[in-house]
Design a protein around this motif. Sequence first.
Motif, PDB file in Angstrom:
ATOM      1  N   GLU A 188     -20.508  -1.489 -12.684  1.00 43.22           N
ATOM      2  CA  GLU A 188     -20.609  -2.899 -13.054  1.00 43.22           C
ATOM      3  C   GLU A 188     -21.455  -3.106 -14.307  1.00 43.22           C
ATOM      4  OE1 GLU A 188     -22.112  -4.642  -9.484  1.00 43.22           O
ATOM      5  OE2 GLU A 188     -20.135  -4.769  -8.515  1.00 43.22           O
ATOM      6  N   ARG A 189     -22.523  -2.310 -14.457  1.00 43.28           N
ATOM      7  CA  ARG A 189     -23.389  -2.509 -15.625  1.00 43.28           C
ATOM      8  C   ARG A 189     -23.015  -1.594 -16.783  1.00 43.28           C
ATOM      9  NH1 ARG A 189     -26.936   0.017 -11.874  1.00 43.28           N
ATOM     10  NH2 ARG A 189     -27.702   2.052 -12.566  1.00 43.28           N
ATOM     11  N   GLY A 190     -22.349  -0.473 -16.501  1.00 45.56           N
ATOM     12  CA  GLY A 190     -21.869   0.421 -17.554  1.00 45.56           C
ATOM     13  C   GLY A 190     -22.949   1.327 -18.123  1.00 45.56           C
ATOM     14  N   ILE A 191     -22.513   2.217 -19.011  1.00 45.96           N
ATOM     15  CA  ILE A 191     -23.403   3.147 -19.700  1.00 45.96           C
ATOM     16  C   ILE A 191     -23.149   3.044 -21.195  1.00 45.96           C
ATOM     17  CG2 ILE A 191     -23.903   5.593 -20.171  1.00 45.96           C
ATOM     18  CD1 ILE A 191     -23.409   6.226 -17.297  1.00 45.96           C
ATOM     19  N   ASP A 192     -24.211   2.952 -21.981  1.00 43.80           N
ATOM     20  CA  ASP A 192     -24.097   2.947 -23.435  1.00 43.80           C
ATOM     21  C   ASP A 192     -24.270   4.382 -23.931  1.00 43.80           C
ATOM     22  OD1 ASP A 192     -24.130   2.569 -26.133  1.00 43.80           O
ATOM     23  OD2 ASP A 192     -25.783   1.130 -26.163  1.00 43.80           O
ATOM     24  N   TRP A 193     -23.156   5.065 -24.179  1.00 41.97           N
ATOM     25  CA  TRP A 193     -23.222   6.471 -24.602  1.00 41.97           C
ATOM     26  C   TRP A 193     -23.906   6.622 -25.951  1.00 41.97           C
ATOM     27  CZ3 TRP A 193     -22.296   8.969 -20.437  1.00 41.97           C
ATOM     28  CH2 TRP A 193     -21.274   8.592 -19.559  1.00 41.97           C
TER      29      TRP A 193
END
Length: 223
Positions: free
Chosen positions: A17-22
């Motif tokens: 839901e919040r995701g990952i900033d690669w």
Amino acid sequence: MPPASTDARADLVALCERGIDWRLGPQRVLRNDAPVRDAAVLVLFGVLDSVPADASNAVARDLDVLLQRRAATLSNHAGQIAFPGGRLEPIDHDAAAGALREAVEETGLDPTGVDVLGMLTPFPVPVSNHSVTPVPAWWSRPSEVAAVDHAESVETFRVPVADLVDPANRAVAEHHSAGEVYRSPAFVVGGRVVWGFTAIVLSRMFEDLGWAVEWDDGRVVEP
């Protein structure tokens, strides 16, 4: 007290839901002189067998993740340990569908026992000019798996997450190619070295999930 595996499932849902900033990691830029190819991998967690982890730390000892070893004859990432997955096809309505289709083709798993939890931001892989979407999933009803096509993969196996995050099993992999030295997180478990794309994704997921344990990044291994 480590969280139960059911708590781990909830953690994974929240991560999707919040995701990952690669971009917080090393900069990775895809080539602009060749078409970018879309792909997806299934990052499949679950309580997969009755064999607990050797380690005891931030995660449940019965929580595993499904991995496979790619065939040594492949043109890209040959012999590396990877998630099931591959290039998206026109029949795939999204990355999650493609990841699940590829996992079924490669491992023979029963897709009706897999709950897809969401999709993470696509991850650029410059060496093969792919944009790869990690698809976290939960194995609610595990089924038998094996390497189906040995031209693609030679073994399929399950690794306890607690062993992966154990500081004793963490390292940095250094890969030498064309005069360049490439570094990535690595996991050394059961005589296998997980490095490159797979290790980067797992390492960032563990950090963002709060499962990571402080480890010595001065330990270097060759993949």
